[in-house]
Design an enzyme around this catalytic site. Structure first.
Site: not given
Lengths: 198, 295
Positions: B82, B236-237, B154
């Protein structure tokens, strides 16, 4: 002839469009039972480690391997080439392939994505016209065994090979509007191979 | 025989190869190995997963090059990383490291609140987030070779990803229903270039691959997004903030491939242990919402 496209992951849609343009009506293959209805298979571009694992988990790995050994015509582009190779280098530990082509393929041989390229290359199908070839984190063939013929090269590296019933390219003809490679697979690889079996 | 790198076809084609797959956020080489073993099609190298960025606050930036190189050495699948929105030097650094895709991401703190990176200047391809069709087409106009719908990263709350996916695909369907002479005004309303608007109206889809991201935490979430028309999923998370990352990662991969088969999704959902602790997007005060970054 009924052609299937292995649809576990990768650019399945592009191969289907290319095959339709060649006049065959492909089906997608994700389940073992679906294999029974096809005469030939296309293994798309994608992530070879992912496709191999999904094939294993969903019970397709052994049946595909057996069909290939029994003479089913298969075309593989990029990840598909890796999956058709008897031997691979730069592989993930314990990475398996269907095999069938007596070649050694080096994964990501042309480099990372910043090295991905396109180029006009000649393809040994009797035509002298060049073909636009798109190479994406592409492999090349390091060793060619008995019964395998090289159809195209880039800088001395074999990037298209065939045996009696298997065809593999490092590049992605499905990403261009030129369907010569798919037509070659249908007319010059799959049809003669299937006739011989019958 | 001229070999040309960095063409649109090579950049967009790379994303085509990821279709039907799961791209996982990882913060070190061990996690990258777990992701590869679980069948990820690529990993996203970053210093902190969005849930931690959210918890710890502060300015979130590009990852340490050492960490990215360790991940590149650990796995054979593509490695993405990123850069901050508008931070073209971070992008140049990532390109020089040989990352396979750059995510110009709202999850990091923007470096420029007006301009995104001019992505045509790079050999490496970019993926960008979008909440609606106009935003997606503006990113494509700047050179993005892949789009991901934004969710609220997130949180483990899939509602934003859902909303943005519906938004993007709804607007595409609407464009397809317009008369050709109505596309000029449509382009004005979308604040997007007419040529791209016309292309989308004709083809009924974006000219690049559309993944989804943000808040996906379970196999059923992944399957939901695939059934909404996503070409693939970023998680992601959701994986490494859960109780059993290896198993959850593999389960999400299976559910993404067989998104249309509830039996497979059910099997994938069994015995995964704790999912990541969720935050309801509605409970987040507006300044803490990441999806609103980018324009």
């Amino acid at each position: 002839m009924k052609v299937g496209v292995l649809a576990l992951q990768g650019d399945v849609r592009e191969h289907i469009s290319a095959l339709i343009a060649c006049g065959v009506h492909p089906t997608t293959i994700r389940r073992t039972a679906e294999l029974d209805h096809i005469d030939a298979l296309v293994i798309p571009g994608g992530e070879s480690t992912t496709i191999a694992q999904l094939a294993e988990i969903f019970g397709l790995f052994a049946p595909i391997k057996q069909r290939i050994a029994a003479g089913m015509p298969v075309y593989g582009s990029c990840a598909g080439m890796i999956l058709l190779a008897n031997e691979i280098t730069e592989a993930k530990d314990d990475q398996k392939t269907f095999g069938g082509l007596d070649i050694t393929v080096k994964r990501n041989a042309f480099g990372r994505q910043v090295d991905s390229f396109e180029s006009d290359i000649s393809f040994d199908d009797g035509s002298t016209d060049l073909i636009r070839a798109v190479f994406i984190r592409a492999p090349w063939v390091e060793r060619v065994g008995k019964g395998v013929r090289v159809l195209a090269r880039v800088d001395d590296h074999a990037v298209a090979v065939r045996s009696t019933h298997l065809l593999a390219t490092s590049f992605h003809p499905e990403l261009t509007a030129d369907h010569r490679i798919h037509r070659y697979f249908i007319d010059e690889v799959a049809k003669p191979a299937l006739q011989k079996v019958q | 025989m001229a070999e040309v790198t960095g063409t649109g076809r090579v950049k967009r084609g790379m994303a085509e190869m990821l279709k039907g797959g799961v791209i996982m956020d990882v913060v070190n080489a061990e996690q990258a190995k777990i992701a590869e073993d679980a069948g990820a099609v690529a990993v996203m190298a970053l210093e902190r997963v969005p849930a931690d960025i959210r918890a710890q606050g502060g300015v979130a930036r590009m990852s340490d090059p050492d960490m990215i190189e360790k991940i590149q050495a650990a796995v054979s699948i593509p490695v993405m990383a990123k850069a901050r929105i508008g931070h073209f030097v971070e992008a140049q650094v990532l390109q020089s490291l040989g990352v396979d895709y750059i995510d110009e991401s709202e999850v990091l703190t923007p470096a420029d609140y007006k301009n995104h990176i001019d992505k045509w200047n790079f050999t490496v391809p970019f993926v960008c987030g979008a909440t609606n069709l106009g935003e997606a087409l503006r990113r494509i106009n700047e050179g993005a070779a892949m789009i991901r719908s934004k969710g609220e990263a997130g949180t483990g709350d899939v509602s934003n990803a859902m909303q943005h996916m519906r938004e993007i695909n709804g607007e595409i369907r609407r464009l397809s229903s317009l008369r050709e002479d109505e596309l000029y005004v449509a382009a004005k309303e979308l604040q997007a270039p007419y040529e791209l608007v016309k292309e989308v109206a004709e083809k009924g889809k974006l000219p690049v691959v559309l993944f989804t991201a943000g808040g996906i935490a379970t196999p059923a979430d992944a399957a939901l997004m695939m059934s909404m028309g996503a070409d693939g999923v970023f998680i992601g998370s959701g994986i490494f903030k859960s109780g059993n990352p290896a198993q959850r990662a593999a389960a999400c991969v299976r559910a993404t491939t067989f998104w249309d088969d509830p039996k497979v999704v059910a099997d994938a959902s069994r015995g995964l242990g704790e999912a990541m602790v969720g935050i309801n997007v509605a409970d987040l005060p507006a300044p803490h919402r990441l999806a609103d970054r980018g324009w």
